[in-house]
Enzyme design. Structure first.
Site, short mmCIF file in Angstrom:
data_model
loop_
_atom_site.label_atom_id
_atom_site.label_comp_id
_atom_site.label_asym_id
_atom_site.label_seq_id
_atom_site.Cartn_x
_atom_site.Cartn_y
_atom_site.Cartn_z
NE ARG A 69 21.61 22.60 -3.27
CZ ARG A 69 20.53 22.85 -3.84
NH1 ARG A 69 19.89 21.99 -4.35
NH2 ARG A 69 20.29 24.19 -3.92
CD GLU A 81 26.49 29.86 -2.27
OE1 GLU A 81 25.92 30.94 -2.72
OE2 GLU A 81 25.83 28.67 -2.08
CD GLN A 86 25.53 40.02 -10.99
OE1 GLN A 86 26.21 40.23 -11.89
NE2 GLN A 86 24.73 41.13 -10.49
N GLY A 125 32.51 35.42 -17.20
CA GLY A 125 32.03 36.82 -16.91
C GLY A 125 32.47 37.39 -15.64
CE1 TYR A 164 23.17 33.85 -1.32
CE2 TYR A 164 25.41 34.34 -2.31
CZ TYR A 164 24.11 33.48 -2.16
OH TYR A 164 23.99 32.30 -2.61
CG ASP A 182 19.74 34.55 -3.33
OD1 ASP A 182 18.62 34.62 -2.85
OD2 ASP A 182 20.18 33.60 -3.95
CB CYS A 246 3.79 27.41 -2.97
SG CYS A 246 4.68 28.15 -1.82
#
Length: 404
Positions: A69, A81, A86, A125, A164, A182, A246
């Site tokens: 960022r 990204e 995952q 992975g 995405y 996502d 929130c």
């Protein structure tokens, strides 16, 4: 924003295009609701505005200080990204920093051997991500002069770019009003707008993308997309969401109706399949035999101690025969060196280490792309999965190279 809301309403007004209208009772969690409510997901411009502004303000005050960022480099943002797919943020940060130092530009990545790229990815992975990243970098160099294209439409033409990733890079790096969805975003939108349906349901996914498209219209689309993801990761969590903190609680339909714990319904995960591989631990003059798999399938394109799939209870002698067939060479079983177990996302993996030898050292094999005899130091530079690295560590720990 009003035009986007109108478009969304047109898409979702008819029962056939609504995720929820006339939904069968089976779609709702049986333990909590007997039938899904007959509603239509068509938010008003006021509702969309009540989400967009407060969420952007919340993001400005609360966003995590993440290294990607702090840059406007589209290549670095793209890399983050891909790695974040995952994979947890805390895991990605050191990998992103090391990978970027090793391959600082698309040209550097495109020019590197695939083995080097896979070695730099070791431990993350889902190695197809690294292979696609490498292929896409080569196309970026060949087709776009080494610079990522700036629109989601063009990005979608590159290997590894789905909706995405294209939306994320286009909005964050280039400021395009490109939507993204996502897992975190899907959860936030499902609750804010009471979107029904199980993850993967086509009508649900279409509704979520329509909502994301409507919301991203306006100033700072990249920051807004990141705000949605950040909110889902830190506040609108799957378990124990922090509703009292929130910033868009007042605009959340699920909160107002007491349905936050119901939406989205949990995806039923398949039981991991059990997979057992026999591994050939073949020492010779301070080296071990390594094989590179075919590009497709589990551990595709990676290096390993040559492996063959076997039944869990197959006798060692028969397992060694399977390895001989895979290597296309006579193999003599010298003994066993134990097992290594790993839990993968979709598999319970057991690796059986068999010490073997043979009258001739194979240099090519029908079941593998390539064979190499490597010292442990040379093997460290190979692109190898974490599971296979653990197996290699176990083999070396057994003293297999001590006097061969």
């Amino acid at each position: 924003m009003a035009e986007a809301a109108s478009d969304l309403a047109a898409r979702t007004a008819h029962p056939r295009n609504s995720t929820v209208a006339n939904a069968p009772a089976a779609r709702a969690p049986r333990a909590k609701r007997s039938a899904a409510p007959a509603i239509t997901v068509s938010p008003t411009p006021k509702h969309l505005t009540a989400v967009r502004g407060p969420l952007l303000g919340w993001y400005d005050r609360n966003k995590r200080d993440l290294p990607w960022r702090r840059t406007r480099d589209p290549y670095a943002i793209w890399l983050s990204e891909v790695m974040l797919q995952q994979t947890q943020v805390s895991t990605v940060i050191p990998y992103w920093e090391r990978f970027l130092a090793r391959f600082p530009t698309a040209l550097a990545l495109a020019s590197a051997p695939l083995d080097d790229v896979l070695a730099g990815w070791k431990g993350l992975g889902y190695y197809s991500r690294a292979r696609n990243l490498h292929r896409a970098a080569q196309e970026v160099v060949a087709r776009f002069g080494g610079r990522l294209p700036s629109t989601a439409e063009e990005l979608l033409t590159l290997p590894g770019f789905g909706r995405y990733t294209a939306g994320a890079v286009a909005s964050i790096a280039f400021g395009e009003e490109a939507p993204l969805v996502d897992g975190n975003v899907a959860r936030v939108l499902s609750r804010l707008f009471e979107v029904e349906g199980l993850p993967g349901d086509k009508e649900r996914e279409a509704t979520l993308w329509a909502l994301a498209t409507a919301l991203v219209k306006g100033e700072r689309p990249g920051d807004f997309n990141q705000a949605l993801m950040e909110h889902g990761a830190t506040t609108c969590r799957p378990e124990s969401p922090l509703c009292l903190l929130c910033p868009v609680r007042g605009a959340c339909v699920a909160f107002r109706k007491g349905r936050v714990d119901e939406l989205p319904p949990a995806k039923v995960r398949a039981t991991p399949k059990k997979l057992t591989l026999a591994l050939a631990v073949w020492p010779h003059a301070g080296t071990l035999l390594f094989a590179r798999r075919a590009d497709s399938g589990l551990f595709g394109g990676l290096w390993e101690l040559p492996a063959a799939e076997v039944d869990a209870d197959l006798p060692e002698a028969e397992a060694a025969a399977r390895l001989a067939s895979a290597l296309g060479s006579e193999v003599k079983l010298e003994g066993t060196l134990g097992t290594v177990k790993r839990q993968l996302t979709h598999r319970d993996l057991t690796l059986r280490l068999l010490r073997v030898s043979g009258a001739q050292r194979p240099t090519r094999a029908p079941a593998f792309q390539e064979l190499r005899w490597c010292t442990p130091a040379e093997a460290a530079a190979l692109g190898m999965s974490t599971a296979m690295q653990r197996a290699l560590d176990a083999a070396l720990g057994s003293g297999v190279l001590n006097g061969d």
